[in-house]
Design a protein around this motif. Sequence first.
Motif, PDB file in Angstrom:
ATOM      1  N   LEU A 219     -60.714 -21.244   6.783  1.00 31.21           N
ATOM      2  CA  LEU A 219     -61.739 -21.440   5.669  1.00 31.21           C
ATOM      3  C   LEU A 219     -62.918 -22.268   5.955  1.00 31.21           C
ATOM      4  N   GLN A 220     -63.848 -21.412   5.425  1.00 25.99           N
ATOM      5  CA  GLN A 220     -65.301 -22.115   5.713  1.00 25.99           C
ATOM      6  C   GLN A 220     -65.626 -22.728   4.194  1.00 25.99           C
ATOM      7  N   ILE A 221     -65.942 -23.825   4.320  1.00 26.38           N
ATOM      8  CA  ILE A 221     -66.475 -24.520   3.161  1.00 26.38           C
ATOM      9  C   ILE A 221     -68.017 -24.321   3.019  1.00 26.38           C
ATOM     10  N   PRO A 222     -68.424 -23.989   1.905  1.00 24.33           N
ATOM     11  CA  PRO A 222     -70.082 -23.758   1.587  1.00 24.33           C
ATOM     12  C   PRO A 222     -70.841 -25.038   1.786  1.00 24.33           C
ATOM     13  N   ALA A 223     -71.974 -24.923   2.522  1.00 20.49           N
ATOM     14  CA  ALA A 223     -72.823 -25.982   2.504  1.00 20.49           C
ATOM     15  C   ALA A 223     -73.003 -26.639   1.074  1.00 20.49           C
ATOM     16  N   ALA A 224     -73.166 -25.749   0.228  1.00 20.15           N
ATOM     17  CA  ALA A 224     -73.414 -26.441  -1.241  1.00 20.15           C
ATOM     18  C   ALA A 224     -72.365 -27.330  -1.650  1.00 20.15           C
ATOM     19  N   ALA A 225     -71.410 -26.488  -1.617  1.00 21.04           N
ATOM     20  CA  ALA A 225     -70.249 -27.789  -2.001  1.00 21.04           C
ATOM     21  C   ALA A 225     -69.989 -28.721  -1.335  1.00 21.04           C
ATOM     22  N   MET A 226     -70.359 -28.841   0.082  1.00 23.20           N
ATOM     23  CA  MET A 226     -70.340 -30.063   0.892  1.00 23.20           C
ATOM     24  C   MET A 226     -71.527 -31.115   0.313  1.00 23.20           C
ATOM     25  N   LYS A 227     -72.690 -30.472  -0.147  1.00 24.83           N
ATOM     26  CA  LYS A 227     -73.779 -31.114  -0.674  1.00 24.83           C
ATOM     27  C   LYS A 227     -73.446 -31.854  -1.882  1.00 24.83           C
TER      28      LYS A 227
END
Length: 165
Positions: free
Chosen positions: A12-20
């Motif tokens: 599963l790849q977590i979007p950078a926007a979600a991480m931010k």
Amino acid sequence: MKFVKETTSKGLQIPAAAMKLSGFESGGKVELHASEDTLVVLKQRMTAMELLRAAKSLQKLATDLHVHLAQVCGPCDGCEGECPFEGGDEVDLPDYLREEAGIPEKAKLCASVDENEHTVTISEADYDHDLRDVPEEVLEMFREAGICVGELEERLILGDAVYGD
């Protein structure tokens, strides 16, 4: 905020926007907490305030999920007389009778009554889940809120999707 992603054979790849949005720093370590039907990602190191915010977020999510299920089930329309889903005495079949009938130990049991013959037949249910699988505190919360637990049981027995597209 909710992001919908597909899992792949690579994971599963977590979007950078979600991480931010979550305050995760690039290159920071995370903890994955995997449990039944759930995967939670937490920062590996958190301050007291970060830990409090994470706990609050998880509590809010749990509440939102219960509210969603309550909305799916809808309000109790008031069954004729006493609610048949108020919970009652459970009948337990002795192990030797289960073995003789070929019913596995953990199998759900159903009872049917033949009033003409004055008999009760106990058999293995043809479903996986019913109200017996719901935590008592959730049942109590639904009953106090006037949510139809009969509809909840029907959804459990049918095993149909009640969340997502």
